[in-house]
Design a protein around this motif. Structure first.
Motif, PDB file in Angstrom:
ATOM      1  N   PHE A  47       0.558  -1.026  -0.052  1.00  0.00           N
ATOM      2  CA  PHE A  47      -0.058   0.108   0.126  1.00  0.00           C
ATOM      3  C   PHE A  47       1.238   1.107  -0.593  1.00  0.00           C
ATOM      4  O   PHE A  47       2.054   0.773   0.581  1.00  0.00           O
ATOM      5  CB  PHE A  47      -0.595   0.177   1.383  1.00  0.00           C
ATOM      6  N   ASP A  48       0.410   2.599  -0.595  1.00  0.00           N
ATOM      7  CA  ASP A  48       1.315   3.953  -1.496  1.00  0.00           C
ATOM      8  C   ASP A  48       0.789   4.472   1.054  1.00  0.00           C
ATOM      9  O   ASP A  48       1.633   5.187   0.720  1.00  0.00           O
ATOM     10  CB  ASP A  48       0.841   3.948  -2.071  1.00  0.00           C
ATOM     11  N   LEU A  49      -0.547   4.294   1.425  1.00  0.00           N
ATOM     12  CA  LEU A  49      -0.865   5.199   2.414  1.00  0.00           C
ATOM     13  C   LEU A  49      -1.624   4.255   2.901  1.00  0.00           C
ATOM     14  O   LEU A  49      -2.216   3.818   2.303  1.00  0.00           O
ATOM     15  CB  LEU A  49      -1.593   6.294   2.110  1.00  0.00           C
ATOM     16  N   VAL A  50      -1.589   3.933   4.667  1.00  0.00           N
ATOM     17  CA  VAL A  50      -3.014   3.436   5.633  1.00  0.00           C
ATOM     18  C   VAL A  50      -2.873   4.371   5.960  1.00  0.00           C
ATOM     19  O   VAL A  50      -2.728   5.884   7.246  1.00  0.00           O
ATOM     20  CB  VAL A  50      -2.050   2.831   6.417  1.00  0.00           C
ATOM     21  N   PHE A  51      -4.456   4.753   6.224  1.00  0.00           N
ATOM     22  CA  PHE A  51      -5.372   5.246   7.376  1.00  0.00           C
ATOM     23  C   PHE A  51      -5.612   4.284   8.110  1.00  0.00           C
ATOM     24  O   PHE A  51      -6.084   3.249   8.158  1.00  0.00           O
ATOM     25  CB  PHE A  51      -6.991   5.918   6.960  1.00  0.00           C
ATOM     26  N   LEU A  52      -5.386   5.081   9.996  1.00  0.00           N
ATOM     27  CA  LEU A  52      -5.425   3.470  10.350  1.00  0.00           C
ATOM     28  C   LEU A  52      -6.291   4.132  11.760  1.00  0.00           C
ATOM     29  O   LEU A  52      -5.287   5.549  12.513  1.00  0.00           O
ATOM     30  CB  LEU A  52      -3.883   3.132  11.174  1.00  0.00           C
ATOM     31  N   ASP A  53      -6.794   3.586  12.487  1.00  0.00           N
ATOM     32  CA  ASP A  53      -7.979   3.964  13.499  1.00  0.00           C
ATOM     33  C   ASP A  53      -6.976   3.356  14.745  1.00  0.00           C
ATOM     34  O   ASP A  53      -6.356   1.936  14.501  1.00  0.00           O
ATOM     35  CB  ASP A  53      -9.144   3.895  13.303  1.00  0.00           C
ATOM     36  N   ILE A  54      -6.549   4.220  16.263  1.00  0.00           N
ATOM     37  CA  ILE A  54      -6.271   4.098  17.145  1.00  0.00           C
ATOM     38  C   ILE A  54      -7.131   2.481  18.013  1.00  0.00           C
ATOM     39  O   ILE A  54      -6.614   1.860  18.272  1.00  0.00           O
ATOM     40  CB  ILE A  54      -5.660   4.580  18.188  1.00  0.00           C
ATOM     41  N   ARG A  55      -8.564   2.886  18.171  1.00  0.00           N
ATOM     42  CA  ARG A  55      -9.420   2.169  18.322  1.00  0.00           C
ATOM     43  C   ARG A  55     -10.194   0.897  17.987  1.00  0.00           C
ATOM     44  O   ARG A  55     -10.707   1.501  17.220  1.00  0.00           O
ATOM     45  CB  ARG A  55      -9.712   2.642  19.675  1.00  0.00           C
ATOM     46  N   MET A  56      -9.941  -0.065  17.599  1.00  0.00           N
ATOM     47  CA  MET A  56     -10.165  -0.675  16.649  1.00  0.00           C
ATOM     48  C   MET A  56     -10.556  -2.537  17.994  1.00  0.00           C
ATOM     49  O   MET A  56      -9.376  -2.661  18.392  1.00  0.00           O
ATOM     50  CB  MET A  56      -9.448  -1.142  15.356  1.00  0.00           C
ATOM     51  N   ALA A  75       6.725   3.255   4.983  1.00  0.00           N
ATOM     52  CA  ALA A  75       5.049   3.159   4.612  1.00  0.00           C
ATOM     53  C   ALA A  75       4.706   4.352   5.634  1.00  0.00           C
ATOM     54  O   ALA A  75       4.089   4.605   6.323  1.00  0.00           O
ATOM     55  CB  ALA A  75       4.472   1.699   5.243  1.00  0.00           C
ATOM     56  N   PRO A  76       3.999   5.534   4.167  1.00  0.00           N
ATOM     57  CA  PRO A  76       3.264   6.172   4.976  1.00  0.00           C
ATOM     58  C   PRO A  76       2.219   5.961   5.515  1.00  0.00           C
ATOM     59  O   PRO A  76       0.743   5.000   5.544  1.00  0.00           O
ATOM     60  CB  PRO A  76       3.094   7.225   4.125  1.00  0.00           C
ATOM     61  N   VAL A  77       1.367   6.214   7.167  1.00  0.00           N
ATOM     62  CA  VAL A  77       0.297   5.965   7.848  1.00  0.00           C
ATOM     63  C   VAL A  77       0.123   7.200   8.443  1.00  0.00           C
ATOM     64  O   VAL A  77       0.583   7.786   9.252  1.00  0.00           O
ATOM     65  CB  VAL A  77       0.771   4.927   9.029  1.00  0.00           C
ATOM     66  N   VAL A  78      -1.010   7.536   8.290  1.00  0.00           N
ATOM     67  CA  VAL A  78      -2.372   8.855   8.933  1.00  0.00           C
ATOM     68  C   VAL A  78      -2.823   7.940   9.866  1.00  0.00           C
ATOM     69  O   VAL A  78      -3.627   6.906  10.077  1.00  0.00           O
ATOM     70  CB  VAL A  78      -3.218   9.467   8.048  1.00  0.00           C
ATOM     71  N   VAL A  79      -2.678   8.106  11.594  1.00  0.00           N
ATOM     72  CA  VAL A  79      -3.366   7.359  12.871  1.00  0.00           C
ATOM     73  C   VAL A  79      -4.461   8.572  12.835  1.00  0.00           C
ATOM     74  O   VAL A  79      -4.488   9.674  12.930  1.00  0.00           O
ATOM     75  CB  VAL A  79      -2.135   7.874  13.738  1.00  0.00           C
ATOM     76  N   MET A  80      -5.374   7.779  13.674  1.00  0.00           N
ATOM     77  CA  MET A  80      -6.544   8.172  13.167  1.00  0.00           C
ATOM     78  C   MET A  80      -7.215   8.042  14.674  1.00  0.00           C
ATOM     79  O   MET A  80      -6.908   6.721  15.182  1.00  0.00           O
ATOM     80  CB  MET A  80      -7.756   8.742  12.434  1.00  0.00           C
TER      81      MET A  80
END
Length: 89
Positions: A47-56, A75-80
């Motif tokens: 993956f070129d980008l990951v959007f990742l929630d903290i609480r799952m 890997a670029p990761v945006v933590v939400m």
């Protein structure tokens, strides 16, 4: 070829909005609802980008992030999160 984006969030409505918007913008999107699925998807394809929630449920986002970093440090990761704290940040 469009960028491949992984969205991992247990909130159906947020996941749907992100997926719909990114697909409309021309990205190739995979959306999952938990950390276990995020790790499996990340192991299976680049993956070129990951959007990742903290609480799952199951594996949380920070644990998933640690595993993703083991697999691919750059890997670029945006933590939400909607439940952030200064310690988490």
């Amino acid at each position: 070829m469009s960028a491949r984006i992984l969205i991992a969030d247990d909130e159906d409505s947020l996941r749907w909005v992100l997926e719909k918007g990114l697909k409309h913008a021309g990205y190739d999107v995979t959306a999952v609802r938990d950390g276990d699925s995020a790790i499996r998807a990340f192991e299976a394809e680049p993956f070129d980008l990951v959007f990742l929630d903290i609480r799952m449920p199951g594996v949380d986002g920070l644990t998933a992030l640690a595993r993703m970093r083991e697999l691919r440090k750059d890997a670029p990761v945006v933590v939400m999160t909607a439940h952030g704290t200064m310690d988490t940040a």
